[in-house]
Structure formats: structure tokens, C-alpha cells
Design an enzyme around this catalytic site. Structure first.
Site, PDB file in Angstrom:
ATOM      1  N   GLN A  72       0.685  -1.051  -0.029  1.00  0.00           N
ATOM      2  CA  GLN A  72      -0.086   0.123   0.085  1.00  0.00           C
ATOM      3  C   GLN A  72       0.926   1.327   0.178  1.00  0.00           C
ATOM      4  OE1 GLN A  72      -2.648  -1.850   3.595  1.00  0.00           O
ATOM      5  NE2 GLN A  72      -3.632   0.002   2.400  1.00  0.00           N
ATOM      6  N   ASP A 244      -2.696  -4.846  -0.465  1.00  0.00           N
ATOM      7  CA  ASP A 244      -2.213  -6.149  -0.035  1.00  0.00           C
ATOM      8  C   ASP A 244      -2.917  -6.819   1.188  1.00  0.00           C
ATOM      9  OD1 ASP A 244      -0.711  -4.527   1.814  1.00  0.00           O
ATOM     10  OD2 ASP A 244       1.164  -5.384   1.169  1.00  0.00           O
TER      11      ASP A 244
HETATM   12  O1  5SP Z   1       1.709  -0.026   4.935  1.00  0.00           O
HETATM   13  C1  5SP Z   1       1.260  -0.964   4.849  1.00  0.00           C
HETATM   14  C2  5SP Z   1      -0.111  -1.011   5.425  1.00  0.00           C
HETATM   15  O2  5SP Z   1      -0.735   0.026   5.589  1.00  0.00           O
HETATM   16  C3  5SP Z   1       1.935  -2.380   4.529  1.00  0.00           C
HETATM   17  O3  5SP Z   1       1.434  -3.465   5.046  1.00  0.00           O
HETATM   18  C4  5SP Z   1       2.543  -2.326   3.120  1.00  0.00           C
HETATM   19  O4  5SP Z   1       0.853  -2.653   2.420  1.00  0.00           O
HETATM   20  C5  5SP Z   1       3.400  -3.200   2.878  1.00  0.00           C
HETATM   21  O5  5SP Z   1       3.312  -4.762   3.283  1.00  0.00           O
HETATM   22  P1  5SP Z   1       4.216  -5.889   3.142  1.00  0.00           P
HETATM   23  O6  5SP Z   1       4.840  -5.767   1.879  1.00  0.00           O
HETATM   24  O7  5SP Z   1       5.062  -5.701   4.407  1.00  0.00           O
HETATM   25  O8  5SP Z   1       3.317  -7.089   3.346  1.00  0.00           O
END
Ligand code: 5SP
Ligand code: ADP
Length: 479
Positions: A72, A244
Site C-alpha cells: 500500500q 495487499d
Molecule cells: O503500509 C502497509 C499497510 O498500511 C504495509 O502493509 C504495506 O502494505 C506493505 O506490506 P508488506 O509488503 O510488508 O506485506
């Protein structure tokens, strides 16, 4: 013959592709490829990794629909030709911490009141460094020459999907900015989108990008939960995709009462909720889910990499780290790791660094260091569960997923630290699965998504060890 769909997880560290049977959800084949390290990355690496992951999954032959779940918040700034203007600033890049404070102060001035309160009540999120709005504001204040060139702003999933439908084109090809699309879940992480009305907020966008920019800068159109973004040049239907965490909740079939704990680069605690929560402290972000629901979410910047750091310090493998951690006593003999290696988002301490507390001659052993690492990871997630509970979110079942959930120590110690049983679904790629299920919904239609069973979950139970959270809280609050 089975009808096939593909789901993509373009996450912080890698790209994963699963190919599943659209009707039953059965896994047919899968592949993955690495992303480069760093908190700012050129999007072409996501496209390269996507192509490698598809090849590793045996290609898309026979696939009828595809969708993308993505990390995100990342800021992908495009010029009028659709060229990427600078490396994308990712969700875990904290240079925009000051810009987040400026946004809050400016909204406070505009409302003649408390800016954080105004953000929380108007769109359910309060800016922190991670959110897209803060990154746009940082760009405007620090790279005005780049900001002046911005013709469109996309999130990682939006940009990758744009490439997949062919509108992003190979270098030199025509790029159609109006084909950029996103979904409500990912847009809700921008801090200039209202997930109750389903529209971008002009005023909030212009607090970030500057006066008059809302008309000038293209923002991706918002697709419905099973609306198609178009087709690939080969005619594969492209589903709307999602952030995600929303994709993971959708892949798990999470319902009210389920709390999804994801241990990836980020540590995420999220819940599916029929109502938007508004947390003025900003600890809980009132994001949207991949369906019409909401996804209150707590996110830390430091999670699975805490285990990576511990491995590096101790010079051991993942398995050895887990065995060491499990060989120590709860509380690691008083050793407490505060894991703010990359600063932290929750609590909001972007400039913090990590620290190891309580070191004495007798307790500073490899086993206790390993244990303190796992306990730190779990305590930060436990704080997230508390934050959701305090806002009235129902906590009935904990579901533990993500790369860090592969550690036997994470799984075994989680119920002891949380004081609740923990369900660990079979090792898998739940973000990519959620995207695949969404693609199946877009392909098959209907008012409900296909019901894919969640196979092979294991429930872990343990005696609670409250001392672990007590000593962690004391050390955390000393910082
Ligand atoms: O910033 C957020 C949610 O707000 C993170 O969850 C990113 O979406 C990255 O996710 P991963 O790659 O660590 O699973
Ligand atoms: N066997 C294992 N034990 C502990 N952690 C693991 C193991 N295998 C992978 N990981 C962790 O998984 C992380 C990647 O998880 P993933 O969910 O794919 O992250 P992201 O979604 O942020 O790219 C790595 O940082 C690594 O620490």
C-alpha cells in the site's frame, strides 16, 4: 477443463504469482521473484519481477483472469507521457514524517480546530509518514521541479495493473493516463480518499499537492469489488486488484471477529468491519476492505526483518534462530528488544532506532537474544490487537500469516504473548490468493465471490506469559 485465474502479490520484498482453479480455488502452479532492497524503488523493478514470477509460475497459458494485490501507499509519480518521474517512495520510507505533521496542522488551520480529529472524522485516517498524501507533500516541498512535472499519481498496484493491461507500455510506447485504475481498499491508504463516499477529497489532495492540482493531476479511477480494469494485450480479463492487506483478508475469507496478523516486512493487525473506525491517535487506520466493508488496521514498519536482524547478529539460519528462541525462558531472562530498526510507524516514532534493554552478564546469550527478537515482534502485534479492541473491534479468532509466520518460534510463542489461541493457515501466499479470488469473481460474476475453502489451518495454544508484554511495555515507554 478447469478455468484458471492468476493472483499477484507485488509486496515490499518480492512479487509472487499463484495460478488457481477459478471455481474450486485449487492451487495449480506458482512462482516468485525478488524486489530490490530499499525504501525507494523504481517501479520498473516491480514489472521485471512480475514477469520473472509469471515465468517461474509456468506462464499465463490458460489463465482467463488476473488481479494484483500490492504493497500500500507507495507514491508513483508519472509525467504527462506516463514516464516515472523518480523512484517510488515506499510505505516504509520515513522521510515524509514532517510532511504528515504539516498536513495535520494545515487541516487544523482550515477547520479552525484539531487537524488529527478532522482527518479521523472526515476520512478515518490521520496522516503518518507512510501514507501517499504525506509523500506527495514531501515531493512538493522538497523536489518542486519534480512536483511541477506530475501529471498522474498511482499506487504500486495501480501502476503494475496499468502495465499489465498494456496501457503503461514498454519504454517508447504510448501511455494512456486515463486507463489508470485502483480500488477502494488501496485508495483508502492515500489519505485523500473518502472510503464512505467512494470519492477522492479535493481539499485533502490539494493540501498535499498544492492549490489547483486536483483538476490537473490524474488520479486512478475507483473500480468496484469485481469490476474489470480491462484486459491484457492477450485478452486476459484484469480484476480491480486491492491493497495487499485487503487482498489477504479476502484470500482468507476473513469475517467479523477475525483478526488477521501478517508478519511480512510490515507487521499488520487488521479486521473486517461493517463500519469505519475513527482513531484520532492515528494508531488504527480506518482503511477499506476489498469488498464494500472496512478494514481497520494497525501497521508497524518492523516485523519479519526483526528476525532477519537477529539471524545476522547470531550468524544462524531461520531454523536455528527458532530453536534458540524456543530454548530460552519467557521474558528472555529480562532481555528486551525494542525493534525500531527503521524508525517506527505504530507507535509513530519515525526517527527512533532499535535498542536492547536489560543486558547483564548472565542473560546476554544467543538463546535470549533470539527469544527477545521473537517476543519483540509479537509484542508489537499484541499492541495492535489491543488498539483494535479499544475501538470496539470484535476479537474472536487470530489468523497468523506472512513470511515470518513460517518460524516455529513465532507460531509457538504467539498464543503465549497474545493470551489467545492462534490459527495458522497452511503456509501460502494469501495476498496473491485474495487477488486470484477477486479475479475469479470478476470472471465468474455473481453477487458473492466464489467460496474457496481455507485448507490445512493449525491452531496453536499456550499458557499466557504476561511478563513478556509487561517488560516490553516498560522498555518501550522508556525510549
Ligand atoms: O503500509 C502497509 C499497510 O498500511 C504495509 O502493509 C504495506 O502494505 C506493505 O506490506 P508488506 O509488503 O510488508 O506485506
Ligand atoms: N522460515 C522462516 N522463518 C522466519 N522468517 C521467515 C522464514 N522464511 C521467510 N521469512 C521472513 O519472511 C519475510 C518476507 O515475508 P513476506 O510476507 O513475503 O514479506 P513482504 O510481503 O513484506 O514482501 C522475510 O523478511 C523473512 O524474514
Amino acid at each position: 477443463m478447469a478455468r484458471l485465474v492468476a493472483g499477484v502479490d507485488s509486496s515490499t520484498q518480492s512479487c509472487k504469482v499463484v495460478i488457481r482453479d477459478a471455481e474450486t480455488g485449487a492451487l495449480v502452479r506458482s512462482g516468485s521473484a525478488k524486489h530490490p532492497d530499499g525504501t525507494s524503488v523504481h517501479p520498473r523493478f516491480w514489472w521485471q519481477a512480475y514477469q520473472e514470477a509469471v515465468a517461474a509460475a509456468g506462464g499465463l497459458d490458460g489463465v482467463e483472469a488476473i488481479a494484483v494485490g500490492g504493497q500500500q501507499h507507495g507514491l508513483v509519480a508519472l509525467d504527462e507521457n506516463g514516464e516515472v518521474i523518480r523512484d517510488a517512495l515506499l510505505w516504509n520510507d520515513t522521510r515524509s514524517a514532517g510532511a504528515a505533521l504539516d498536513l495535520i496542522a494545515d487541516l487544523g488551520d482550515a477547520r479552525d480546530g484539531d487537524g488529527a480529529q478532522a482527518y479521523a472524522s472526515e476520512i478515518g485516517v490521520v496522516p503518518v509518514a507512510s501514507f501517499t498524501a504525506s509523500k506527495v507533500r514531501w515531493l512538493r516541498d522538497n523536489e518542486p521541479e519534480n512536483m511541477a512535472r506530475v501529471a498522474a499519481i498511482a499506487l504500486p498496484h495501480d501502476w503494475l495493473m496499468w502495465q499489465i493491461i498494456g496501457a503503461g507500455g514498454e519504454p517508447g510506447a504510448a501511455r494512456d493516463l486515463s486507463a489508470l485504475a485502483t480500488d477502494r481498499s488501496d485508495a483508502s491508504g492515500t489519505a485523500y480518499f473518502n472510503s464512505v463516499t467512494g470519492f477522492y477529497e479535493r481539499e485533502l489532495f490539494e493540501l498535499a499537492a498544492g492549490p489547483g492540482t486536483f483538476e490537473r493531476i490524474v488520479l486512478p479511477r475507483i473500480l468496484g469489488p469485481r469490476e474489470s480494469a480491462g484486459t491484457t494485450p492477450d485478452g486476459i480479463v484484469v480484476g480491480p486488484g486491492a491493497g495487499d492487506n485487503a487482498a489477504a483478508a479476502f484470500g482468507l475469507g476473513a469475517a467479523a471477529g477475525d483478526i488477521v496478523l501478517s508478519v511480512g516486512t510490515s507487521g499488520v493487525v487488521s479486521a473486517v468491519s461493517a463500519r469505519q473506525v475513527c482513531d484520532v491517535t492515528g494508531n488504527v487506520a480506518g482503511f477499506a476492505a476489498a469488498t464494500g466493508d472496512f478494514l481497520p488496521l494497525v501497521c508497524t514498519i518492523n516485523a519479519s526483518r526483526i528476525l532477519d536482524v537477529a539471524r545476522r547478529i547470531l550468524g544462524v539460519s531461520y531454523d536455528e534462530l527458532a530453536q534458540l528462541a524456543l530454548s530460552a525462558q519467557p521474558g528472555a531472562g529480562g532481555l528486551v528488544l525494542i525493534p525500531y530498526f527503521e524508525g517506527e510507524r505504530t507507535p509513530n516514532r519515525p526517527d527512533a532506532t532499535g535498542a536492547l534493554h536489560g543486558m547483564r552478564l548472565e542473560n546476554t546469550t544467543p538463546a535470549n537474544i533470539a527469544r527477545a527478537a521473537v517476543e519483540a515482534l509479537l509484542c508489537s502485534l499484541a499492541d495492535g490487537i489491543d488498539a483494535l479492541r479499544e475501538l470496539g473491534v470484535e476479537v474472536k479468532r487470530l489468523l497468523l500469516i506472512g513470511g515470518g509466520a513460517q518460524s516455529p518460534a513465532t507460531r509457538a510463542l504467539a498464543p503465549a504473548v497474545f493470551g489467545l489461541p492462534v490459527t495458522v493457515p497452511a503456509a501460502g501466499e494469501y495476498v496473491a490468493d485474495g487477488a486470484a479470488r477477486q479475479a475469479a469473481w470478476t470472471l465468474l460474476g455473481g453477487s458473492e465471490p466464489p467460496a474457496w475453502p481455507l485448507a490445512g489451518a493449525q491452531v496453536f495454544e499456550a499458557e499466557p506469559t504476561p511478563v513478556v508484554r509487561e517488560q516490553y511495555a516498560a522498555a518501550r515507554d522508556k525510549l
